[in-house]
Design a protein around this motif. Structure first.
Motif, mmCIF file in Angstrom:
data_model
loop_
_atom_site.group_PDB
_atom_site.id
_atom_site.type_symbol
_atom_site.label_atom_id
_atom_site.label_comp_id
_atom_site.label_asym_id
_atom_site.label_seq_id
_atom_site.Cartn_x
_atom_site.Cartn_y
_atom_site.Cartn_z
ATOM 1 N N THR A 262 0.771 -1.188 -0.094
ATOM 2 C CA THR A 262 0.068 0.088 0.149
ATOM 3 C C THR A 262 0.803 1.292 0.127
ATOM 4 O O THR A 262 0.559 2.309 -0.181
ATOM 5 C CB THR A 262 -0.948 0.014 1.209
ATOM 6 O OG1 THR A 262 -0.075 0.168 2.434
ATOM 7 C CG2 THR A 262 -1.883 -1.192 1.189
ATOM 8 N N VAL A 263 1.971 1.150 0.286
ATOM 9 C CA VAL A 263 3.168 2.299 0.324
ATOM 10 C C VAL A 263 4.641 1.528 -0.142
ATOM 11 O O VAL A 263 4.739 0.663 0.046
ATOM 12 C CB VAL A 263 3.296 2.821 1.560
ATOM 13 C CG1 VAL A 263 4.614 4.057 1.600
ATOM 14 C CG2 VAL A 263 2.014 3.455 2.307
ATOM 15 N N VAL A 264 5.096 2.368 -1.234
ATOM 16 C CA VAL A 264 6.225 1.736 -1.635
ATOM 17 C C VAL A 264 7.455 3.019 -1.795
ATOM 18 O O VAL A 264 7.065 4.153 -2.084
ATOM 19 C CB VAL A 264 5.936 1.427 -3.363
ATOM 20 C CG1 VAL A 264 7.230 1.183 -3.957
ATOM 21 C CG2 VAL A 264 4.992 0.229 -3.522
ATOM 22 N N ASN A 265 8.437 2.727 -1.202
ATOM 23 C CA ASN A 265 9.637 3.635 -1.476
ATOM 24 C C ASN A 265 10.499 3.222 -2.498
ATOM 25 O O ASN A 265 10.895 2.053 -2.529
ATOM 26 C CB ASN A 265 10.238 3.500 -0.027
ATOM 27 C CG ASN A 265 11.475 4.493 0.095
ATOM 28 O OD1 ASN A 265 11.370 5.673 -0.081
ATOM 29 N ND2 ASN A 265 12.622 3.982 -0.169
ATOM 30 N N ILE A 266 10.790 4.213 -3.266
ATOM 31 C CA ILE A 266 11.892 3.977 -4.334
ATOM 32 C C ILE A 266 13.190 5.047 -4.125
ATOM 33 O O ILE A 266 13.013 6.268 -4.464
ATOM 34 C CB ILE A 266 11.373 4.167 -5.886
ATOM 35 C CG1 ILE A 266 10.304 3.313 -5.689
ATOM 36 C CG2 ILE A 266 12.692 3.928 -6.701
ATOM 37 C CD1 ILE A 266 9.431 3.759 -7.230
ATOM 38 N N SER A 267 14.369 4.210 -3.473
ATOM 39 C CA SER A 267 15.369 5.085 -3.173
ATOM 40 C C SER A 267 16.397 5.097 -4.187
ATOM 41 O O SER A 267 17.527 4.570 -4.003
ATOM 42 C CB SER A 267 15.947 4.847 -1.860
ATOM 43 O OG SER A 267 15.192 5.292 -0.793
ATOM 44 N N GLY A 268 16.099 5.322 -5.329
ATOM 45 C CA GLY A 268 16.922 5.335 -6.576
ATOM 46 C C GLY A 268 16.207 6.316 -7.613
ATOM 47 O O GLY A 268 15.153 6.659 -7.534
ATOM 48 N N ALA A 269 17.207 6.966 -8.314
ATOM 49 C CA ALA A 269 16.877 8.172 -9.171
ATOM 50 C C ALA A 269 17.758 8.210 -10.190
ATOM 51 O O ALA A 269 19.042 7.833 -10.191
ATOM 52 C CB ALA A 269 16.842 9.449 -8.463
ATOM 53 N N VAL A 270 17.400 8.442 -11.558
ATOM 54 C CA VAL A 270 18.277 8.503 -12.921
ATOM 55 C C VAL A 270 17.786 9.912 -13.455
ATOM 56 O O VAL A 270 16.675 10.067 -13.506
ATOM 57 C CB VAL A 270 18.268 7.495 -13.701
ATOM 58 C CG1 VAL A 270 16.960 6.969 -14.002
ATOM 59 C CG2 VAL A 270 19.302 7.500 -14.696
ATOM 60 N N CYS A 271 18.633 10.632 -13.701
ATOM 61 C CA CYS A 271 18.350 11.823 -14.431
ATOM 62 C C CYS A 271 18.395 11.658 -16.205
ATOM 63 O O CYS A 271 19.776 11.214 -16.547
ATOM 64 C CB CYS A 271 19.434 12.925 -13.904
ATOM 65 S SG CYS A 271 18.788 13.389 -12.141
ATOM 66 N N LEU B 293 11.854 8.107 5.145
ATOM 67 C CA LEU B 293 11.330 8.816 6.118
ATOM 68 C C LEU B 293 9.784 9.101 5.951
ATOM 69 O O LEU B 293 8.935 9.292 6.585
ATOM 70 C CB LEU B 293 12.064 10.172 6.713
ATOM 71 C CG LEU B 293 13.263 9.937 7.327
ATOM 72 C CD1 LEU B 293 14.296 11.045 7.751
ATOM 73 C CD2 LEU B 293 13.423 8.852 8.598
ATOM 74 N N VAL B 294 9.712 9.485 4.895
ATOM 75 C CA VAL B 294 8.414 10.027 4.394
ATOM 76 C C VAL B 294 7.435 8.863 3.758
ATOM 77 O O VAL B 294 6.270 9.016 4.185
ATOM 78 C CB VAL B 294 8.523 11.101 3.021
ATOM 79 C CG1 VAL B 294 7.079 11.319 2.508
ATOM 80 C CG2 VAL B 294 9.474 12.176 3.279
#
Length: 168
Positions: free
Chosen positions: A24-33, A142-143
């Motif tokens: 019901t909540v997913v965290n994605i600690s990754g990013a690409v620009c 945290l969020v």
């Protein structure tokens, strides 16, 4: 520098997997620009998975990204950060102990909120804690944790209502 772990297709597949498993909540600690036009085309599988998450009423929280990582650069206003740039994502930047934007946090109009992301202590594989860490990857959980607490307390709220409580 450095190359991001996985790619946008594998991220989309992982998101579909956890949504299918009932998250019901997913965290994605990754990013690409990427440049916005490239993100629009290469992000299509991810956009589809995010739409499926929205239909399933899942809160998706993602790190905004860190400058000098995953192709993100401070002197490139043409770049956007995925998955945070996509609609339906609660995108999290990092702040320092004085609540100022952290020097490394990717900025953009798609960043919704910020949380502490400097000098974060984490458990070490060998026991105890490792050295202090910096990154939006530490601010986003945290969020996500806040979203999970809201969902636990108010299971009647939709994902959009949970996001609105956090950003409002």
């Amino acid at each position: 520098g450095g190359r991001p772990a996985g790619d946008l297709r594998s991220l989309a597949a992982a998101l579909r997997e956890v949504v299918g498993a009932g998250a019901t909540v997913v965290n994605i600690s990754g990013a690409v620009c990427l440049p916005a036009d490239q993100a629009a085309t290469e992000g299509a599988p991810l956009r589809s998975a995010l739409r499926a998450a929205a239909v399933a009423d899942v809160v998706v929280v993602a790190a905004a990204g860190n400058v000098d990582s995953g192709g993100c650069a401070p002197d490139r206003p043409d770049l956007v950060s995925l998955p945070g740039w996509e609609d339906g994502v609660l995108t999290v930047g990092a702040v320092d102990p004085d609540d100022r934007p952290a020097r490394f946090t990717v900025r953009g109009p798609w960043v919704d909120v910020a949380a502490p992301g400097t000098d974060v202590r984490s458990l070490s594989v060998d026991g105890g804690t490792g050295p202090p860490l910096d990154g939006t990857s530490f601010a986003a959980p945290l969020v996500a944790g806040l979203a999970a607490l809201i969902r636990e307390r108010r299971p009647d709220l939709t994902a959009r209502e949970v996001v609105d409580r956090i950003t409002g």
